[in-house]
Design a protein around this motif. Structure first.
Motif, PDB file in Angstrom:
ATOM      1  N   GLU A  96       1.002  -1.176   0.053  1.00 48.18           N
ATOM      2  CA  GLU A  96       0.128   0.050   0.159  1.00 48.18           C
ATOM      3  C   GLU A  96       0.889   1.249   0.063  1.00 48.18           C
ATOM      4  OE1 GLU A  96      -3.153   0.059  -0.273  1.00 48.18           O
ATOM      5  OE2 GLU A  96      -3.486  -2.219  -0.166  1.00 48.18           O
ATOM      6  N   HIS A  97       0.682   2.187  -0.912  1.00 46.51           N
ATOM      7  CA  HIS A  97       1.335   3.430  -1.105  1.00 46.51           C
ATOM      8  C   HIS A  97       0.513   4.389  -0.597  1.00 46.51           C
ATOM      9  CE1 HIS A  97       3.545   6.748  -3.628  1.00 46.51           C
ATOM     10  NE2 HIS A  97       3.659   6.937  -2.440  1.00 46.51           N
TER      11      HIS A  97
ATOM     12  N   ASP B 102       0.874   7.418  13.762  1.00 45.93           N
ATOM     13  CA  ASP B 102       0.723   6.293  14.460  1.00 45.93           C
ATOM     14  C   ASP B 102      -0.655   5.481  13.986  1.00 45.93           C
ATOM     15  OD1 ASP B 102       2.899   6.544  16.153  1.00 45.93           O
ATOM     16  OD2 ASP B 102       1.727   7.476  17.858  1.00 45.93           O
ATOM     17  N   ALA B 103      -1.611   6.175  13.700  1.00 46.43           N
ATOM     18  CA  ALA B 103      -2.758   5.775  13.269  1.00 46.43           C
ATOM     19  C   ALA B 103      -2.426   4.976  11.939  1.00 46.43           C
ATOM     20  CB  ALA B 103      -3.933   6.488  13.028  1.00 46.43           C
ATOM     21  N   LYS B 104      -1.803   5.691  11.012  1.00 43.58           N
ATOM     22  CA  LYS B 104      -1.472   5.277   9.572  1.00 43.58           C
ATOM     23  C   LYS B 104      -0.505   3.737   9.792  1.00 43.58           C
ATOM     24  CE  LYS B 104      -1.732   8.955   6.691  1.00 43.58           C
ATOM     25  NZ  LYS B 104      -1.006  10.010   5.703  1.00 43.58           N
ATOM     26  N   ARG B 105       0.341   3.943  10.679  1.00 46.78           N
ATOM     27  CA  ARG B 105       1.287   2.866  10.899  1.00 46.78           C
ATOM     28  C   ARG B 105       0.550   1.669  11.265  1.00 46.78           C
ATOM     29  NH1 ARG B 105       3.450   1.146  15.227  1.00 46.78           N
ATOM     30  NH2 ARG B 105       2.805   3.049  16.395  1.00 46.78           N
ATOM     31  N   VAL B 106      -0.059   1.794  12.182  1.00 47.87           N
ATOM     32  CA  VAL B 106      -0.991   0.453  12.723  1.00 47.87           C
ATOM     33  C   VAL B 106      -2.103   0.065  11.962  1.00 47.87           C
ATOM     34  CG1 VAL B 106      -2.578  -0.183  14.730  1.00 47.87           C
ATOM     35  CG2 VAL B 106      -0.438   1.197  15.022  1.00 47.87           C
ATOM     36  N   PHE B 107      -2.628   0.803  11.209  1.00 45.22           N
ATOM     37  CA  PHE B 107      -3.739   0.655  10.281  1.00 45.22           C
ATOM     38  C   PHE B 107      -3.185  -0.070   9.094  1.00 45.22           C
ATOM     39  CE2 PHE B 107      -6.282   0.973   6.665  1.00 45.22           C
ATOM     40  CZ  PHE B 107      -7.464   0.725   6.968  1.00 45.22           C
ATOM     41  N   TYR B 108      -2.308   0.315   8.586  1.00 46.94           N
ATOM     42  CA  TYR B 108      -1.678  -0.373   7.082  1.00 46.94           C
ATOM     43  C   TYR B 108      -0.725  -1.391   7.541  1.00 46.94           C
ATOM     44  CZ  TYR B 108      -3.862   3.394   4.306  1.00 46.94           C
ATOM     45  OH  TYR B 108      -4.817   4.299   4.007  1.00 46.94           O
ATOM     46  N   LYS B 109      -0.253  -1.616   8.600  1.00 40.85           N
ATOM     47  CA  LYS B 109       0.457  -2.877   9.133  1.00 40.85           C
ATOM     48  C   LYS B 109      -0.692  -4.033   9.201  1.00 40.85           C
ATOM     49  CE  LYS B 109       2.951  -5.288  12.645  1.00 40.85           C
ATOM     50  NZ  LYS B 109       3.529  -5.157  13.898  1.00 40.85           N
ATOM     51  N   ILE B 110      -1.736  -3.592   9.707  1.00 36.66           N
ATOM     52  CA  ILE B 110      -2.760  -4.771   9.862  1.00 36.66           C
ATOM     53  C   ILE B 110      -3.522  -5.082   8.578  1.00 36.66           C
ATOM     54  CG2 ILE B 110      -5.506  -5.058  10.680  1.00 36.66           C
ATOM     55  CD1 ILE B 110      -4.291  -3.394  13.137  1.00 36.66           C
ATOM     56  N   TRP B 111      -3.616  -3.957   7.889  1.00 38.38           N
ATOM     57  CA  TRP B 111      -4.345  -4.178   6.512  1.00 38.38           C
ATOM     58  C   TRP B 111      -3.582  -5.004   5.586  1.00 38.38           C
ATOM     59  CZ3 TRP B 111      -9.334  -2.997   4.782  1.00 38.38           C
ATOM     60  CH2 TRP B 111      -9.441  -3.175   3.457  1.00 38.38           C
ATOM     61  N   THR B 112      -2.359  -4.700   5.413  1.00 38.92           N
ATOM     62  CA  THR B 112      -1.529  -5.616   4.455  1.00 38.92           C
ATOM     63  C   THR B 112      -1.299  -6.686   4.807  1.00 38.92           C
ATOM     64  OG1 THR B 112       0.491  -4.513   5.616  1.00 38.92           O
ATOM     65  CG2 THR B 112      -0.237  -3.235   3.619  1.00 38.92           C
ATOM     66  N   LEU B 113      -0.896  -6.997   6.154  1.00 42.04           N
ATOM     67  CA  LEU B 113      -1.037  -8.359   6.632  1.00 42.04           C
ATOM     68  C   LEU B 113      -2.401  -9.375   6.421  1.00 42.04           C
ATOM     69  CD1 LEU B 113       0.798  -8.005  10.170  1.00 42.04           C
ATOM     70  CD2 LEU B 113       1.588  -9.058   8.322  1.00 42.04           C
ATOM     71  N   LYS B 114      -3.500  -8.715   6.615  1.00 44.78           N
ATOM     72  CA  LYS B 114      -4.643  -9.437   6.298  1.00 44.78           C
ATOM     73  C   LYS B 114      -4.803  -9.760   4.715  1.00 44.78           C
ATOM     74  CE  LYS B 114      -7.703  -7.629   9.830  1.00 44.78           C
ATOM     75  NZ  LYS B 114      -8.299  -8.910  10.288  1.00 44.78           N
TER      76      LYS B 114
ATOM     77  N   PHE C 175     -12.343  -4.978  10.623  1.00 43.13           N
ATOM     78  CA  PHE C 175     -11.221  -5.830  11.572  1.00 43.13           C
ATOM     79  C   PHE C 175     -11.798  -6.450  12.774  1.00 43.13           C
ATOM     80  CE2 PHE C 175      -7.537  -2.620  10.355  1.00 43.13           C
ATOM     81  CZ  PHE C 175      -7.606  -2.856   9.135  1.00 43.13           C
ATOM     82  N   CYS C 176     -11.036  -7.290  13.409  1.00 40.65           N
ATOM     83  CA  CYS C 176     -11.677  -7.947  14.716  1.00 40.65           C
ATOM     84  C   CYS C 176     -11.609  -7.082  15.863  1.00 40.65           C
ATOM     85  CB  CYS C 176     -11.000  -9.252  14.917  1.00 40.65           C
ATOM     86  SG  CYS C 176      -9.046  -8.924  15.240  1.00 40.65           S
ATOM     87  N   ALA C 177     -11.984  -7.398  17.306  1.00 42.06           N
ATOM     88  CA  ALA C 177     -12.033  -6.372  18.046  1.00 42.06           C
ATOM     89  C   ALA C 177     -10.620  -6.002  18.629  1.00 42.06           C
ATOM     90  CB  ALA C 177     -12.954  -7.137  19.421  1.00 42.06           C
ATOM     91  N   ALA C 178      -9.834  -6.895  18.678  1.00 43.36           N
ATOM     92  CA  ALA C 178      -8.519  -6.518  19.150  1.00 43.36           C
ATOM     93  C   ALA C 178      -7.908  -5.516  18.038  1.00 43.36           C
ATOM     94  CB  ALA C 178      -7.648  -7.662  19.300  1.00 43.36           C
ATOM     95  N   GLU C 179      -7.894  -5.656  16.846  1.00 46.29           N
ATOM     96  CA  GLU C 179      -7.358  -4.842  15.694  1.00 46.29           C
ATOM     97  C   GLU C 179      -8.048  -3.513  15.963  1.00 46.29           C
ATOM     98  OE1 GLU C 179      -6.145  -7.873  12.438  1.00 46.29           O
ATOM     99  OE2 GLU C 179      -8.076  -7.203  12.484  1.00 46.29           O
ATOM    100  N   GLN C 180      -9.408  -3.420  16.332  1.00 49.96           N
ATOM    101  CA  GLN C 180     -10.063  -1.928  16.309  1.00 49.96           C
ATOM    102  C   GLN C 180      -9.808  -1.269  17.270  1.00 49.96           C
ATOM    103  OE1 GLN C 180     -14.649  -2.543  16.213  1.00 49.96           O
ATOM    104  NE2 GLN C 180     -14.343  -4.286  14.620  1.00 49.96           N
ATOM    105  N   LEU C 181      -9.369  -2.134  18.526  1.00 50.07           N
ATOM    106  CA  LEU C 181      -8.783  -1.127  19.646  1.00 50.07           C
ATOM    107  C   LEU C 181      -7.659  -0.698  19.398  1.00 50.07           C
ATOM    108  CD1 LEU C 181      -9.023  -0.480  22.654  1.00 50.07           C
ATOM    109  CD2 LEU C 181      -8.395  -2.795  23.380  1.00 50.07           C
TER     110      LEU C 181
END
Length: 225
Positions: free
Chosen positions: A110-111, A145-157, A127-133
């Motif tokens: 994701e760019h 921080d929001a971008k870093r956490v969000f796109y890590k989760i998104w790309t892993l999924k 996202f699941c509950a833990a990821e939403q939190l």
């Protein structure tokens, strides 16, 4: 053997003549390219196929012209008559591909532009509950921080679901990437999955990249080139 490459498309366009890239595509791919009207999307397609086929040809000892890329029903590419596993992903100005000999793989890049979508809303939907939190906590800290956490989760999924061959239809909310450790075997959809994330790959802060293996055997994190 594992190969994971990341390329900057505008740089590729300066290094590789357009006709050279186009000629590495077969007739079907060239027909598909001819139907693409948006210039950026066209460059993604042509240079993505060119780089992937060139790398696959080198990997298996063939020429790019000999290779035929076909699609599974869910859209994932595979190589006709050869069991080599691979995945291609592109976003914005970047493309990446992942080649492996022994098991199915998935890859997502994701760019991210300067504008942020509704990260909390997307997380709540997919996202699941833990990821939403985790997303809500990161948003409270800073946009970065929001971008870093969000796109890590998104790309892993996405990488994991691509390895499974389901794409987004596999259910983003069925996998908890926030608490599941990277590099360990996890069970999803009756399959064994291993995944890795690449923070700021090759020093690129605006790029997020993750890779996944469909394997019950531990896999070393692929080196990125």
């Amino acid at each position: 053997m594992t190969i994971l490459h990341l390329h900057h498309i505008p740089t590729l366009s300066q290094q590789i003549p357009w006709q050279q890239a186009l000629q590495s595509l077969d007739a079907s791919e060239q027909n598909s390219a001819a139907k693409i009207k948006a210039e950026r999307r066209l460059q993604e397609f042509v240079y993505g196929r060119h780089c992937l086929k060139t790398a696959l040809a080198k990997h298996i000892g063939a020429t790019a012209a000999e290779l035929q890329l076909l699609k599974h029903p869910q859209g994932k590419l595979y190589l006709a008559g050869n069991p080599t596993f691979f995945n291609l992903s592109h976003s914005g100005e970047y493309l990446a591909y992942f080649i492996h000999d022994d098991c199915e793989v998935g890859l997502d890049i994701e760019h991210v532009s300067q504008r942020s979508p509704d990260l909390a809303g997307i997380a709540e939907r997919y996202f699941c509950a833990a990821e939403q939190l985790a997303i809500k906590t990161a948003i409270a800290q800073s946009e970065a921080d929001a971008k870093r956490v969000f796109y890590k989760i998104w790309t892993l999924k996405e990488a994991t679901l691509k390895a499974l061959g389901t794409g987004l239809n596999g259910g983003l909310d069925q996998l908890d990437t926030h608490t599941a450790a990277e590099g360990q075997v996890h069970r999803l959809a009756n399959e064994s999955v291993i995944f890795y994330h690449y923070p700021a790959p090759l020093g690129l802060e605006s790029v997020f990249l993750s890779a996944a293996f469909l394997s019950a055997t531990p896999q070393t994190k692929p080196l990125l080139r």
